[in-house]
Design an enzyme around this catalytic site. Structure first.
Site, PDB file in Angstrom:
ATOM      1  N   CYS A   1       0.820  -1.207   0.000  1.00 27.68           N
ATOM      2  CA  CYS A   1       0.000   0.000   0.000  1.00 27.68           C
ATOM      3  C   CYS A   1       0.860   1.266   0.000  1.00 27.68           C
ATOM      4  O   CYS A   1       1.938   1.293   0.581  1.00 27.68           O
ATOM      5  CB  CYS A   1      -0.873   0.036   1.242  1.00 27.68           C
ATOM      6  SG  CYS A   1      -1.937  -1.389   1.402  1.00 27.68           S
TER       7      CYS A   1
ATOM      8  N   ARG B   1       5.239   0.061  -6.151  1.00 25.62           N
ATOM      9  CA  ARG B   1       5.208  -0.724  -4.919  1.00 25.62           C
ATOM     10  C   ARG B   1       4.305  -1.949  -5.022  1.00 25.62           C
ATOM     11  O   ARG B   1       4.378  -2.846  -4.204  1.00 25.62           O
ATOM     12  CB  ARG B   1       4.720   0.159  -3.758  1.00 25.62           C
ATOM     13  CG  ARG B   1       5.659   1.298  -3.436  1.00 25.62           C
ATOM     14  CD  ARG B   1       5.012   2.251  -2.467  1.00 25.62           C
ATOM     15  NE  ARG B   1       4.762   1.636  -1.182  1.00 25.62           N
ATOM     16  CZ  ARG B   1       5.607   1.664  -0.166  1.00 25.62           C
ATOM     17  NH1 ARG B   1       6.758   2.283  -0.293  1.00 25.62           N
ATOM     18  NH2 ARG B   1       5.319   1.086   0.970  1.00 25.62           N
TER      19      ARG B   1
ATOM     20  N   TRP C   1      -2.885  -2.739  -1.497  1.00 29.23           N
ATOM     21  CA  TRP C   1      -2.528  -4.137  -1.719  1.00 29.23           C
ATOM     22  C   TRP C   1      -3.305  -4.895  -0.648  1.00 29.23           C
ATOM     23  O   TRP C   1      -3.025  -4.773   0.550  1.00 29.23           O
ATOM     24  CB  TRP C   1      -1.026  -4.309  -1.548  1.00 29.23           C
ATOM     25  CG  TRP C   1      -0.502  -5.637  -1.985  1.00 29.23           C
ATOM     26  CD1 TRP C   1      -0.151  -6.009  -3.259  1.00 29.23           C
ATOM     27  CD2 TRP C   1      -0.248  -6.778  -1.162  1.00 29.23           C
ATOM     28  NE1 TRP C   1       0.304  -7.300  -3.270  1.00 29.23           N
ATOM     29  CE2 TRP C   1       0.258  -7.802  -2.000  1.00 29.23           C
ATOM     30  CE3 TRP C   1      -0.399  -7.051   0.193  1.00 29.23           C
ATOM     31  CZ2 TRP C   1       0.607  -9.056  -1.529  1.00 29.23           C
ATOM     32  CZ3 TRP C   1      -0.051  -8.296   0.662  1.00 29.23           C
ATOM     33  CH2 TRP C   1       0.447  -9.288  -0.199  1.00 29.23           C
TER      34      TRP C   1
ATOM     35  N   ASN D   1      -2.076   2.845   5.767  1.00 29.06           N
ATOM     36  CA  ASN D   1      -1.153   1.711   5.567  1.00 29.06           C
ATOM     37  C   ASN D   1      -0.943   1.051   6.918  1.00 29.06           C
ATOM     38  O   ASN D   1      -0.870   1.741   7.934  1.00 29.06           O
ATOM     39  CB  ASN D   1       0.227   2.195   5.097  1.00 29.06           C
ATOM     40  CG  ASN D   1       0.248   2.545   3.637  1.00 29.06           C
ATOM     41  OD1 ASN D   1      -0.773   2.489   2.959  1.00 29.06           O
ATOM     42  ND2 ASN D   1       1.411   2.941   3.155  1.00 29.06           N
ATOM     43  N   GLY D   2      -0.775  -0.267   6.909  1.00 30.91           N
ATOM     44  CA  GLY D   2      -0.533  -0.977   8.162  1.00 30.91           C
ATOM     45  C   GLY D   2      -1.727  -1.862   8.493  1.00 30.91           C
ATOM     46  O   GLY D   2      -2.602  -2.088   7.650  1.00 30.91           O
TER      47      GLY D   2
ATOM     48  N   GLU E   1      18.223 -18.020  -6.352  1.00 30.62           N
ATOM     49  CA  GLU E   1      17.875 -16.644  -6.708  1.00 30.62           C
ATOM     50  C   GLU E   1      17.438 -16.569  -8.180  1.00 30.62           C
ATOM     51  O   GLU E   1      16.485 -15.864  -8.514  1.00 30.62           O
ATOM     52  CB  GLU E   1      19.058 -15.705  -6.413  1.00 30.62           C
ATOM     53  CG  GLU E   1      18.870 -14.259  -6.809  1.00 30.62           C
ATOM     54  CD  GLU E   1      17.671 -13.565  -6.187  1.00 30.62           C
ATOM     55  OE1 GLU E   1      17.037 -14.103  -5.268  1.00 30.62           O
ATOM     56  OE2 GLU E   1      17.337 -12.460  -6.668  1.00 30.62           O
TER      57      GLU E   1
ATOM     58  N   LYS F   1      13.748 -15.228  -9.488  1.00 29.94           N
ATOM     59  CA  LYS F   1      13.586 -14.174 -10.499  1.00 29.94           C
ATOM     60  C   LYS F   1      12.667 -14.655 -11.613  1.00 29.94           C
ATOM     61  O   LYS F   1      11.765 -13.939 -12.052  1.00 29.94           O
ATOM     62  CB  LYS F   1      14.939 -13.774 -11.127  1.00 29.94           C
ATOM     63  CG  LYS F   1      15.873 -12.918 -10.319  1.00 29.94           C
ATOM     64  CD  LYS F   1      15.395 -11.526 -10.059  1.00 29.94           C
ATOM     65  CE  LYS F   1      14.577 -11.488  -8.810  1.00 29.94           C
ATOM     66  NZ  LYS F   1      15.273 -11.255  -7.546  1.00 29.94           N
TER      67      LYS F   1
ATOM     68  N   GLU G   1       9.039 -14.860 -10.481  1.00 30.25           N
ATOM     69  CA  GLU G   1       8.424 -13.534 -10.312  1.00 30.25           C
ATOM     70  C   GLU G   1       8.045 -12.895 -11.646  1.00 30.25           C
ATOM     71  O   GLU G   1       6.981 -12.336 -11.787  1.00 30.25           O
ATOM     72  CB  GLU G   1       9.407 -12.587  -9.606  1.00 30.25           C
ATOM     73  CG  GLU G   1       9.537 -12.792  -8.124  1.00 30.25           C
ATOM     74  CD  GLU G   1      10.489 -11.776  -7.505  1.00 30.25           C
ATOM     75  OE1 GLU G   1      11.683 -11.804  -7.829  1.00 30.25           O
ATOM     76  OE2 GLU G   1      10.041 -10.955  -6.706  1.00 30.25           O
TER      77      GLU G   1
ATOM     78  N   HIS H   1      18.092 -38.771  -4.834  1.00 32.37           N
ATOM     79  CA  HIS H   1      17.386 -39.123  -3.591  1.00 32.37           C
ATOM     80  C   HIS H   1      15.895 -38.830  -3.691  1.00 32.37           C
ATOM     81  O   HIS H   1      15.208 -38.739  -2.688  1.00 32.37           O
ATOM     82  CB  HIS H   1      18.000 -38.372  -2.403  1.00 32.37           C
ATOM     83  CG  HIS H   1      19.412 -38.776  -2.140  1.00 32.37           C
ATOM     84  ND1 HIS H   1      19.757 -40.016  -1.670  1.00 32.37           N
ATOM     85  CD2 HIS H   1      20.583 -38.120  -2.347  1.00 32.37           C
ATOM     86  CE1 HIS H   1      21.071 -40.105  -1.562  1.00 32.37           C
ATOM     87  NE2 HIS H   1      21.601 -38.972  -1.982  1.00 32.37           N
TER      88      HIS H   1
ATOM     89  N   LYS I   1       6.469  -4.387  -3.913  1.00 35.20           N
ATOM     90  CA  LYS I   1       7.897  -4.101  -3.760  1.00 35.20           C
ATOM     91  C   LYS I   1       8.319  -4.174  -2.301  1.00 35.20           C
ATOM     92  O   LYS I   1       9.363  -4.699  -1.980  1.00 35.20           O
ATOM     93  CB  LYS I   1       8.197  -2.718  -4.350  1.00 35.20           C
ATOM     94  CG  LYS I   1       9.672  -2.333  -4.304  1.00 35.20           C
ATOM     95  CD  LYS I   1      10.507  -3.213  -5.216  1.00 35.20           C
ATOM     96  CE  LYS I   1      11.986  -2.921  -5.151  1.00 35.20           C
ATOM     97  NZ  LYS I   1      12.770  -4.050  -5.682  1.00 35.20           N
TER      98      LYS I   1
HETATM   99  C1  AGP Z   1      12.782  -9.970  -4.800  1.00 36.29           C
HETATM  100  O1  AGP Z   1      12.823 -10.059  -6.177  1.00 36.29           O
HETATM  101  C2  AGP Z   1      11.456  -9.937  -4.224  1.00 36.29           C
HETATM  102  N1  AGP Z   1      10.636  -8.967  -4.785  1.00 36.29           N
HETATM  103  C3  AGP Z   1      11.318 -10.162  -2.736  1.00 36.29           C
HETATM  104  O2  AGP Z   1      11.658 -11.488  -2.498  1.00 36.29           O
HETATM  105  C4  AGP Z   1      12.104  -9.261  -1.758  1.00 36.29           C
HETATM  106  O3  AGP Z   1      13.459  -9.522  -1.872  1.00 36.29           O
HETATM  107  C5  AGP Z   1      11.607  -9.512  -0.328  1.00 36.29           C
HETATM  108  O4  AGP Z   1      10.257  -9.178  -0.236  1.00 36.29           O
HETATM  109  C6  AGP Z   1      12.394  -8.763   0.712  1.00 36.29           C
HETATM  110  O5  AGP Z   1      12.271  -7.386   0.548  1.00 36.29           O
HETATM  111  P1  AGP Z   1      13.266  -6.393   1.270  1.00 36.29           P
HETATM  112  O6  AGP Z   1      14.613  -6.652   0.692  1.00 36.29           O
HETATM  113  O7  AGP Z   1      12.745  -5.035   0.947  1.00 36.29           O
HETATM  114  O8  AGP Z   1      13.238  -6.705   2.719  1.00 36.29           O
END
Ligand code: AGP
Length: 622
Positions: free
Chosen positions: A2, A26, A80, A106-107, A487, A491, A494, A510, A617
């Site tokens: 949000c 975001r 969100w 927000n929150g 990682e 990616k 996502e 295994h 984000k």
């Molecule tokens: C990464 O591509 C993601 N969007 C997500 O996993 C992100 O790294 C995670 O939410 C942690 O966010 P931060 O680094 O702002 O704490």
């Protein structure tokens, strides 16, 4: 997640809709605004417009109704969904029954259910499933009891438990009321051509192009702002000035020649690493980080835990390896959401390192609280200098990636890994007795900057096209290669919504070998000499079951007894030089092609790589 914006001024082109556009990155699933500048309405009434989906839906609705986006006064929100579906009813702003109060929030108001039932008994009805609506109804309730607006706000805040950053309009007043507890909220002023403007936002990016100076509001503050300034009150009702005036570099960066932020940010990696290296060379010193050095030599702790979420957790995994190998420190990485509830044995002899791009990730913040509760020393390795995590930790090591807009983290990951390597070197140096201590050796960072190579992207495009063909994807590797594979897979998930299962290469036989058939690609991450042969044997096992093997290795790796024809494709990455025995930051070079493949996959599938579905984000709820 949000986003909140508030604006009081006189510049139609900078209206509240413009500000919400700056928050789009975001991640959100509905949006809304409340204005009361009297341009198209009767001036006394708050005019609310909300829509599910993207901002363009809200814009179209405003246009169709002949409404303005509030050239002079407005609040807005990108939501969100947490409480209730992402539809128009649950979208913010939320209003009081008499329509005199409009709130964006927000929150999470944790006691909202209890407050709702209390208010229902008093005759208030609720139209949404949100926790926020309770704040609007409480404001109305206290006003009806005779409280002035500011007093009603104070009484409302006293009743709310949990986290909140709120911007609020009250009909008939050219003011924005606000309150903050645990969720970030910033306020800025600007003056151009003798005209004053006041901005409120949950994210500095929302006003950084117009106002370079801003205040990060502390927890427990509430108040009101108009175009001449703001008044701030604390919990006791005393008026005060927020002490910390901060300045922001212009972070609403131009996308320049790139079609998407994600691609731009992949290419930002090298300049960011250079800036970070320069910064560490002058500032990451024993004098600046007493927390990390024992007073009489040594380190003052005997083990480290590294904690993060998603990509930051993957950086933590690499970091734990580096701390073990370079600094000879017992280290392990943990997912923040697990750490809080299944905390390992930690105490005052533990260094707890929290890694985050945003510094506002709720799970990571909660994990830090737990570490503090158990008396661990806390270090935040964070990209956002003024974030809650950076502020609340015992010490803060900045990541210098610069603003990252695309939801899929790229340059921040690389800079986090580099920062953790610098930490490992620092701790190696700190471990020595006082008389033998000398400055940490950051030469591997310089060698990384000198050697990092991007390639032209053509091979990555080909592999992306291959992955779009519908075959199952499996990634295997050992050690650092396994961590890169994790990682890389995140990616790809996502940005393209394709699945890529990741396994330790040695685990193949295994169990999951049962999944492998001729309809599979097995990507073999094998850039480390020490385990090359073993990993290639695992690749053979998969090839024998009909899988197409894609080998990911370095341009210097020889493939003994293993003809290249055995591989469906070979993707070679630049082997970093400059450090005897191999650069410990090879993982930063290794992720680059995979970030690019993830990007190309998204483009190939006609998706928007900057805004994956369902994701945000900055994840500010647990
Ligand atoms: C990464 O591509 C993601 N969007 C997500 O996993 C992100 O790294 C995670 O939410 C942690 O966010 P931060 O680094 O702002 O704490």
């Amino acid at each position: 997640m949000c986003g909140i914006a508030g604006y009081i001024g006189d510049s139609p082109e900078q209206n509240i809709l413009y500000r919400l556009r700056l928050l789009e990155y975001r991640g959100y699933d509905s949006a809304g605004i409340a204005v009361s500048d009297g341009e198209k309405s009767d001036g006394e009434k708050i005019v609310i417009t909300k829509r599910a989906g993207e901002l363009k839906n809200l814009e179209a609705a405003l246009k169709q109704a002949g409404k303005t986006a509030g050239a002079k006064l407005g609040i807005g929100h990108t939501r969100w969904a947490t409480h209730g579906k992402p539809d128009e009813i649950n979208a913010h702003p939320h209003v009081s029954r008499d329509g005199k109060w409009a709130v964006v929030h927000n929150g999470i108001i944790e006691n909202h259910a209890e407050l709702k039932s209390e208010l229902k008994k008093l005759g208030y009805e609720f139209y949404s499933a949100t926790d926020t609506e309770t704040a609007a109804k409480l404001l109305e309730y206290y006003s009806a009891q005779g409280a002035a607006p500011l007093q009603a706000l104070r009484q409302t805040c006293e009743r709310l438990e949990g986290s909140f950053a709120m911007a609020i309009l009250h009909a008939g007043e050219k003011k924005i009321y606000f309150a903050k507890n645990k969720s970030p909220l910033y306020l800025a002023y600007a003056e151009n051509d003798g005209k004053k403007r006041t901005y409120l936002a949950s994210d500095v990016i929302c006003f950084s192009a117009q106002a370079r100076e801003y205040y990060a509001l502390p927890d427990g503050v509430y108040g009101m702002a108009d175009e001449n300034g703001a008044e701030f009150y604390d919990k006791t009702g005393r008026i005060f000035l927020p002490a910390e005036k901060l300045s922001a570099a212009y972070t609403g960066e131009e996308i320049n020649r790139y079609p998407h932020y994600m691609l731009k940010e992949i290419y930002d990696t090298l300049p960011a690493l250079r800036a970070e290296t320069t910064y560490f060379e002058s500032n990451f010193t024993f004098e600046n980080y007493p927390l990390l050095c024992g007073a009489n030599g040594g380190r003052g702790f005997t083990k480290a835990v590294l904690v993060g979420c998603g990509t930051a957790y993957h950086a933590a995994l690499s970091g734990a390896g580096m701390l073990g190998r370079v600094a000879d420190l017992d280290s392990a990485a943990y997912v923040a959401s697990e750490f809080r509830y299944y905390c390992p044995k930690i105490d005052e002899n533990t260094l707890a390192v929290f890694i985050s791009q945003s510094g506002e990730t709720a799970d990571t913040l909660a994990a830090m609280q737990e570490a503090k509760r158990r008396s661990a020393k806390t270090l935040a390795v964070v990209n956002a200098e003024h974030s809650t995590l950076a502020k609340n930790a015992d010490a803060f090591l900045p990541v210098k990636a610069g603003t990252e807009i695309a939801v899929a983290s790229t340059k921040a990951y690389s800079c986090q890994a580099a920062a953790l390597y610098a930490l490992a070197e620092f701790l190696r140096a700190a471990a020595l007795p006082l008389q033998k201590r000398c400055a940490p050796d950051f030469s591997a960072l310089n060698a990384l900057c000198a050697g990092l190579s991007y390639g032209d992207g053509n091979e990555e495009k080909e592999i992306a096209r291959l992955f779009c063909g519908g075959k199952k994807l499996f990634f295997i590797g050992r050690g650092d290669d396994y961590r890169t594979a994790l990682e890389a897979s995140l990616k790809i998930k996502e940005t393209s919504y394709l699945n890529a299962d990741v396994y330790y290469a040695g685990e193949l036989k295994h169990g999951f070998l049962a999944l492998v058939d001729e309809n599979s690609y097995v990507v073999v991450f094998a850039t480390e000499e020490a385990t090359l042969q073993k990993t290639l044997s695992n690749a053979e096992e998969a090839r024998a079951r009909g899988a197409g093997i894609i080998l990911f290795t370095t341009n210097e790796t020889a493939l003994p007894d293993c003809p290249e024809e055995k591989f469906f494709r070979i993707l070679r990455v630049n082997k970093l030089g400059g450090v005897a025995g191999g650069n410990p930051l090879q993982c930063v070079q290794n992720i680059l092609p995979w970030q690019r493949i993830a990007y190309e996959l998204s483009v190939e599938k006609g998706l928007n790589p900057d805004k994956p579905r369902n994701l945000a984000k900055s994840v500010t709820v647990e």
